[in-house]
Design an enzyme around this catalytic site. Structure first.
Site, PDB file in Angstrom:
ATOM      1  N   GLU A 112       0.862  -1.186   0.000  1.00  0.00           N
ATOM      2  CA  GLU A 112       0.000   0.000   0.000  1.00  0.00           C
ATOM      3  C   GLU A 112       0.889   1.222   0.000  1.00  0.00           C
ATOM      4  O   GLU A 112       2.041   1.152   0.405  1.00  0.00           O
ATOM      5  CB  GLU A 112      -0.821   0.080   1.303  1.00  0.00           C
ATOM      6  CG  GLU A 112      -1.809  -1.001   1.527  1.00  0.00           C
ATOM      7  CD  GLU A 112      -2.132  -1.115   3.022  1.00  0.00           C
ATOM      8  OE1 GLU A 112      -2.511  -0.104   3.641  1.00  0.00           O
ATOM      9  OE2 GLU A 112      -1.978  -2.226   3.558  1.00  0.00           O
ATOM     10  N   ASP A 116       0.851  10.264   4.022  1.00  0.00           N
ATOM     11  CA  ASP A 116       1.631  11.139   4.885  1.00  0.00           C
ATOM     12  C   ASP A 116       0.716  12.146   5.586  1.00  0.00           C
ATOM     13  O   ASP A 116       0.363  13.171   5.028  1.00  0.00           O
ATOM     14  CB  ASP A 116       2.674  11.869   4.018  1.00  0.00           C
ATOM     15  CG  ASP A 116       3.870  12.298   4.844  1.00  0.00           C
ATOM     16  OD1 ASP A 116       3.945  11.899   6.017  1.00  0.00           O
ATOM     17  OD2 ASP A 116       4.707  13.035   4.311  1.00  0.00           O
ATOM     18  N   TYR A 223      -6.123   2.137   6.563  1.00  0.00           N
ATOM     19  CA  TYR A 223      -5.133   1.138   6.174  1.00  0.00           C
ATOM     20  C   TYR A 223      -5.078  -0.112   7.053  1.00  0.00           C
ATOM     21  O   TYR A 223      -4.337  -1.029   6.768  1.00  0.00           O
ATOM     22  CB  TYR A 223      -3.733   1.759   6.096  1.00  0.00           C
ATOM     23  CG  TYR A 223      -3.260   2.408   7.392  1.00  0.00           C
ATOM     24  CD1 TYR A 223      -2.864   1.633   8.469  1.00  0.00           C
ATOM     25  CD2 TYR A 223      -3.216   3.787   7.512  1.00  0.00           C
ATOM     26  CE1 TYR A 223      -2.445   2.216   9.647  1.00  0.00           C
ATOM     27  CE2 TYR A 223      -2.790   4.388   8.685  1.00  0.00           C
ATOM     28  CZ  TYR A 223      -2.411   3.594   9.752  1.00  0.00           C
ATOM     29  OH  TYR A 223      -2.007   4.174  10.914  1.00  0.00           O
ATOM     30  N   LYS A 310      10.888   3.606   2.258  1.00  0.00           N
ATOM     31  CA  LYS A 310      10.879   5.063   2.074  1.00  0.00           C
ATOM     32  C   LYS A 310      11.424   5.430   0.696  1.00  0.00           C
ATOM     33  O   LYS A 310      12.517   4.989   0.343  1.00  0.00           O
ATOM     34  CB  LYS A 310      11.747   5.728   3.155  1.00  0.00           C
ATOM     35  CG  LYS A 310      11.124   5.661   4.539  1.00  0.00           C
ATOM     36  CD  LYS A 310      10.131   6.786   4.746  1.00  0.00           C
ATOM     37  CE  LYS A 310       9.438   6.711   6.080  1.00  0.00           C
ATOM     38  NZ  LYS A 310       9.853   7.640   7.067  1.00  0.00           N
ATOM     39  N   CYS A 404      24.383  45.909  -1.919  1.00  0.00           N
ATOM     40  CA  CYS A 404      23.432  45.500  -2.954  1.00  0.00           C
ATOM     41  C   CYS A 404      24.182  45.242  -4.265  1.00  0.00           C
ATOM     42  O   CYS A 404      24.974  46.068  -4.698  1.00  0.00           O
ATOM     43  CB  CYS A 404      22.383  46.586  -3.154  1.00  0.00           C
ATOM     44  SG  CYS A 404      21.301  46.262  -4.555  1.00  0.00           S
ATOM     45  N   CYS A 428      17.713  52.076  -6.568  1.00  0.00           N
ATOM     46  CA  CYS A 428      18.154  50.742  -6.969  1.00  0.00           C
ATOM     47  C   CYS A 428      17.420  50.331  -8.249  1.00  0.00           C
ATOM     48  O   CYS A 428      16.194  50.208  -8.247  1.00  0.00           O
ATOM     49  CB  CYS A 428      17.846  49.780  -5.826  1.00  0.00           C
ATOM     50  SG  CYS A 428      18.538  48.153  -6.062  1.00  0.00           S
TER      51      CYS A 428
END
Ligand code: AMP
Ligand code: ZN
Length: 667
Positions: A112, A116, A223, A310, A404, A428
């Protein structure tokens, strides 16, 4: 007579559950939402009239309405174990070897997906849900029955008889679509987004207000059925049986004859999982025979008869060549890792986000390092670690940019902010272009004919420095630009001129004040009515406005106190840009409904639902989607939802008709 009513009530409940089942489990609605609501109202009316037939598992109970301060701790009748993990075919073969030492004969395995979310243990007796308890520490968990009942796909009553009494286990998940929708709403109201579906699902279980839980698009995937194993033969049969009883048991279950077949399933889903409507982090493999499960038993932590596989998130290693920095429209700086090209999940990756200074420090990422890159749920890959063994001898720690990259202004980092920013708002280049691009965008001033690239070109040519400069542009000035035709130049100028008619609320959004999105701009426009009252408002006045919090208020005050902004706005005024609500809108507005909270329900005749809502807001009233003690009036149209009616009655909220509402407005 009463028997007839009782059976009528029961029939309605059955019918509604049937529709719930086809809608939420079969994904195949048999009636419209409206028809469903009519049936639900009928039932709710009858239940209200004949409280002797109350049933805590009636479909009317799914809307929530209870507030729980402390969830009761419940000891699990059967312990909820964890699962051992495996990561490779070899791991699976090792597991099989261990099992085969204990049992003889052939073994079948069910495969199965591993859902999660947050695990839940459900107890059913005589075909009805009795209790829902979180996993907790495996020995005891929290009783969250009230909240769980709002999950529409979970049967409160079984569709057919199963066992007298049993436990069934599942995972409460938040499907991706619903999760993204929840986040879209949060972005709109300027709240921090939820990090991932799993944490959001498990957080939802412990919300105190079950009505809130009911609003979240949670799902419950089952499940495992916990029963006396001597009476049944296989796990697969139990799950199939549970599915027939109305439980949502995913169909991606496979009975494998051997570990090779198990591994085929794993490989298949490792690719197919991207298309699933929910997240999965692996596969759970279980010995199918319940008798064999019994024989295998448990270790201190996990069943011997099951193992999780996993999935790997694909990871590659590559060399970090350079760290560069990007400036956004609002001046926020993002460090970017420039990598030696590497193949990852089917694409070539050359860049990865490094997020911020803390992230770089945490991983001690340095130029020249061999780093591990991973593609998570996000599109931009991320660096998850450094291979320290391969660090060059002459390596030096990264020193975060001080200036910057665009305008060389010293970067600042405010307390509590993860990111640095360039404070040179008006000088800028990236910020200038970014702000003008935002100003002309479709949801703001919607200036036809002018695109982002042209804006950048106009700025580079020194023709515009701010959005106010747009209104001074002439065709003659634009024409000499590269690849600019007479017609396009004219379009641009006329598009800019046309934008002077754009309503105030959109102009307010176009100004690009930090945290002032479309919705907030609308709220502010309605409240302050013109730009001067807004810019003169103090922090204290601002936070009084509905949905305006500290963060937004602070940002508006900062904007309004900057003389460069004041000058810009004054220029826009001179050009004739709409900086106040139009007379027409103002005429239909008042403070008449100030302090009153309305809930609108049902179908109306004289106005549409949206018109009705708009006139509430235009007259300073507030609209809420759910009834609470604070609700002043419910405006009820035809077929008002039964759940709302019931709640209104319980809380004693006045219900008025459309005509009564119009009368209130006229007064
Ligand atoms: P872990 O929390 O990593 O120890 O994994 C065990 C948990 O996986 C269980 O408590 C279940 O909540 C969850 N789980 C998700 N899908 C399944 C599944 N198909 N079978 C068994 N457990 C599952
Ligand atoms: Zn800069």
């Amino acid at each position: 007579m009463n028997n007839k009513i009782e059976s009528h009530i029961k029939d309605l409940r059955k019918e509604l559950e049937k529709h719930n089942y086809s809608y939420y489990i079969k994904d195949d609605a048999m009636i419209s939402d409206y028809e469903f609501d009519v049936l639900l109202k009928k039932l709710s009316d009858l239940e209200g009239k004949y409280p002797q037939y109350f049933d805590e598992n009636s479909p009317t109970q799914r809307v929530g309405g209870t507030v729980t301060k402390n969830f009761e701790t419940v000891v699990h009748k059967n312990r909820m174990y964890s699962l051992d993990n495996s990561y490779s075919l070899d791991d699976l073969l090792d597991w099989e070897k261990r099992i085969k030492k204990i049992i003889e004969g052939p073994i079948e395995y069910t495969c199965e997906l591993k859902y999660d979310g947050a695990s839940i243990n459900l107890t059913y007796e005589a075909g009805e849900l009795i209790k829902a308890v979180t996993r907790g520490d495996g020995f005891q968990g929290d009783d969250v029955t009230i909240n769980i009942k709002t999950i529409r796909s979970l049967p409160l009553k079984l569709r057919k008889p199963f066992l007298d009494s049993f436990e069934i286990r599942g995972e409460i998940i938040l499907p991706l679509e619903g999760f993204h929708k929840m986040n879209e709403v949060r972005i709109l109201v300027g709240e921090e987004v939820y990090a991932n579906p799993r944490n959001t699902a498990s957080g939802s279980l412990k919300l105190q207000d079950s009505t809130e839980v009911g609003k979240r698009p949670l799902d419950c995937l089952l499940y495992q059925v916990v029963v006396d194993k001597s009476k049944f033969t296989s796990h697969f049969d139990l799950l199939s049986e549970a599915r027939d009883c109305g439980f949502k048991v995913p169909t991606a279950i496979f009975v494998a004859k051997n570990i090779d077949e198990v591994f085929d399933f794993v490989k298949e889903w490792d690719t197919k999982r991207i298309d699933l409507p929910f997240e999965t982090d692996g596969v759970v493999i279980k010995v199918n025979s319940l008798r064999q499960q019994e024989e295998l038993g448990y270790t201190a932590k996990a069943p011997r008869w099951a193992i999780a596989y996993k999935f790997k998130t694909e990871q590659q290693s590559t060399v970090l060549k350079e760290i560069t920095y990007q400036v956004g429209r609002t001046g926020a700086i993002t460090p970017v890792a420039n990598l030696q090209a590497v193949q990852l999940g089917g694409t070539t990756v050359r860049r990865a986000s490094l997020h911020n200074e803390d992230q770089i420090e945490k991983l001690d990422i340095r130029v020249g390092d061999t780093v591990f890159v991973e593609k998570g749920g996000e599109i931009i890959p991320k660096i998850v670690g450094v291979d320290l063994l391969q660090r060059p001898l002459n390596s030096v720690a990264t020193i975060y940019a001080k200036r910057c990259p665009e305008c060389k202004t010293e970067l600042l980092r405010k307390e509590g902010d993860a990111k640095h920013y360039c404070p040179n708002e008006f000088g800028c280049p990236t910020q200038i272009t970014g702000r003008i691009q935002h100003f002309i965008s479709r949801k703001a001033m919607d200036i036809d004919g002018l695109g982002g690239e042209t804006v950048d070109l106009l700025r580079k040519e020194g023709l515009i420095q701010s959005y106010a400069d747009l209104y001074d542009l002439s065709v003659d000035q634009i024409l000499p630009l590269e690849r600019m035709a007479e017609k396009s130049a004219q379009n641009i100028v006329s598009g800019i001129k046309k934008s002077k008619a754009i309503p105030f609320e959109k102009v307010l959004f176009a100004l690009g004040i930090r945290f002032v999105g479309e919705t907030v701009a609308k709220k502010l426009a309605k409240y302050f009515k013109n730009i001067d009252s807004l810019m003169n408002a103090s922090f204290e006045e601002l936070v009084l406005v509905d949905e305006i919090g500290d963060k937004i208020a602070k940002s508006i005050v900062a904007y309004s106190n900057d003389y460069l902004n004041i000058e810009l706005v004054n220029r826009l005024k001179v050009y004739g840009v709409q900086l106040e609500l139009s007379a027409e809108i103002l005429e239909n507005q008042s403070d008449k409904l100030k302090g009153k909270i309305f809930v609108v329900s049902g179908v109306f005749h004289k106005m549409s639902r949206n018109e009705l809502k708009k006139s509430i807001e235009d007259n300073a009233g507030k609209i809420s989607s759910s009834i609470s003690k604070k609700t002043t009036f419910i405006i009820a149209g035809d077929n008002m939802g039964p759940a709302k009616l019931e709640k209104a009655n319980i809380l004693g909220v006045s219900i008025i008709s459309e005509d009564e509402f119009i009368a209130i407005l006229k007064n």
